[in-house]
Design an enzyme around this catalytic site. Structure first.
Site, PDB file in Angstrom:
ATOM      1  N   ASP A  75     -38.485  17.313 155.037  1.00  0.00           N
ATOM      2  CA  ASP A  75     -39.091  16.654 153.878  1.00  0.00           C
ATOM      3  C   ASP A  75     -40.594  16.897 153.919  1.00  0.00           C
ATOM      4  OD1 ASP A  75     -36.661  15.574 153.134  1.00  0.00           O
ATOM      5  OD2 ASP A  75     -37.062  13.591 153.966  1.00  0.00           O
ATOM      6  N   HIS A  79     -42.413  15.543 148.374  1.00  0.00           N
ATOM      7  CA  HIS A  79     -41.080  15.034 148.043  1.00  0.00           C
ATOM      8  C   HIS A  79     -41.142  13.609 147.502  1.00  0.00           C
ATOM      9  CE1 HIS A  79     -36.869  14.106 148.280  1.00  0.00           C
ATOM     10  NE2 HIS A  79     -36.930  13.432 149.410  1.00  0.00           N
TER      11      HIS A  79
END
Length: 258
Positions: A75, A79
C-alpha cells in the site's frame, strides 16, 4: 573483502538464507471483499496470448489482469485520503523498501479472539524485551493467519456481523505513525486493518494514520514463523507503477540460519 562482497559470499555459502514471505498469486488467492455499495477490484487472472502456436510459434506469453491491491501487495500513501499528496508506488524511495524486519507474535491472542487488536502496550512490552523498533524498519505482525493463504472464506472469516480478522487499534496505528521511525507495517491478513476496522475512529485507522504519515503497508505475508523476532532484513519489491496506489509485490527476508 567489501561489505557487499561478504554479503554475496554469505548468500552463496548459505550463511544468509532467503525466505519468501509472498503468497502465490493466482485467481484463487484470497482478496479483500468490500460490502455494497463499495466497488471491488478485479481478481488476478491470466489471459493466454500465445503458447508455442500460430500467434507465437516459439514462445508463450500472457496478459495479466489484476487490481493493485491483490495478493501480497504494498500500500502506497496515495492509496488513502490522508496520504493523497504523498508517494505513489513508483516514487517510493528504494531505500525505504529494504530494511530491518522485526516480528511481534500475537498468535496466542488471535487464537482466542480473531478480532484481536494489537495495542501500544503490546508493542511496548515487546520493546522491553527486544529494544525499540528500528529506524527504516518493518514491523511484521504474526497472527497465524497465513494458514488461510489458499482459503478465501477462512481468510475473510465473514459472518452476519462482518469480517473477523486481527489488526491494530487506532491508538497503535497513530503511535506507530508518529512515534516510531519505521518504514512499514506488514500483516498476514488481506489488509493492514482488522476485519472490523470500519468501526475504529477514524475508520480503517491503520490505513489512515500510517499512509498519512508516509509509512507503507504490506499484506498477505507468509512464513513469518521462520523469522526471528529481530535480526532479519526485508526486501519489498512492488512494480513501480506510475500513479499506482499499490502493487502486488515479492517480499523476501534475509536471515542467518539458527
Amino acid at each position: 573483502m567489501s561489505v557487499l562482497a561478504s554479503f554475496a559470499s554469505a548468500l552463496a555459502d548459505g550463511s544468509v538464507e532467503v525466505i519468501d514471505l509472498t503468497n502465490r498469486l493466482s485467481a484463487d488467492t484470497p482478496t479483500l471483499r468490500l460490502p455494497e455499495p463499495f466497488a471491488n477490484l478485479i481478481d488476478f487472472s491470466l489471459e493466454e496470448v500465445s503458447a508455442y502456436n500460430e500467434p507465437g510459434p516459439f514462445w508463450k506469453h500472457h496478459n495479466i489482469h489484476t487490481g493493485e491491491h491483490i495478493g501480497t501487495h504494498l500500500d502506497a500513501p496515495v492509496h488513502w485520503v490522508s496520504g493523497r499528496d504523498g508517494h505513489d508506488v513508483a516514487s517510493i524511495p528504494p531505500a525505504r523498501l529494504v530494511g530491518p524486519a522485526v516480528v511481534i507474535d500475537v498468535c496466542d491472542q488471535v487464537a482466542k479472539d480473531p478480532d484481536f487488536l494489537m495495542d501500544v502496550s503490546h508493542i511496548e512490552a515487546w520493546e522491553a524485551d527486544h529494544g525499540r523498533l528500528p529506524a527504516n524498519g518493518w514491523l511484521l505482525m504474526r497472527t497465524g493467519w497465513d494458514r488461510f493463504a489458499d482459503d478465501q472464506d477462512a481468510s475473510l472469516n465473514v459472518d452476519e456481523h462482518g469480517s473477523h480478522t486481527p489488526g491494530i487499534t487506532a491508538e497503535a496505528a497513530h503511535w506507530l505513525a508518529t512515534q516510531r521511525p519505521i518504514s512499514g507495517f506488514g500483516v498476514e491478513t488481506v489488509g493492514i486493518d482488522a476485519g472490523r476496522g470500519a468501526e475504529l475512529d477514524p475508520p480503517f485507522a491503520a490505513h489512515y494514520h500510517l499512509l498519512g504519515h508516509d509509512k507503507y503497508g504490506l499484506t498477505s505475508l507468509q512464513n513469518l514463523a521462520l523469522l526471528p523476532a529481530t535480526g532479519a532484513v526485508i526486501v519489498v519489491a512492488p512494480l513501480p507503477i506510475v500513479g499506482g496506489t499499490g502493487s502486488p509485490a515479492r517480499a523476501l527476508a534475509l536471515v542467518e540460519p539458527s
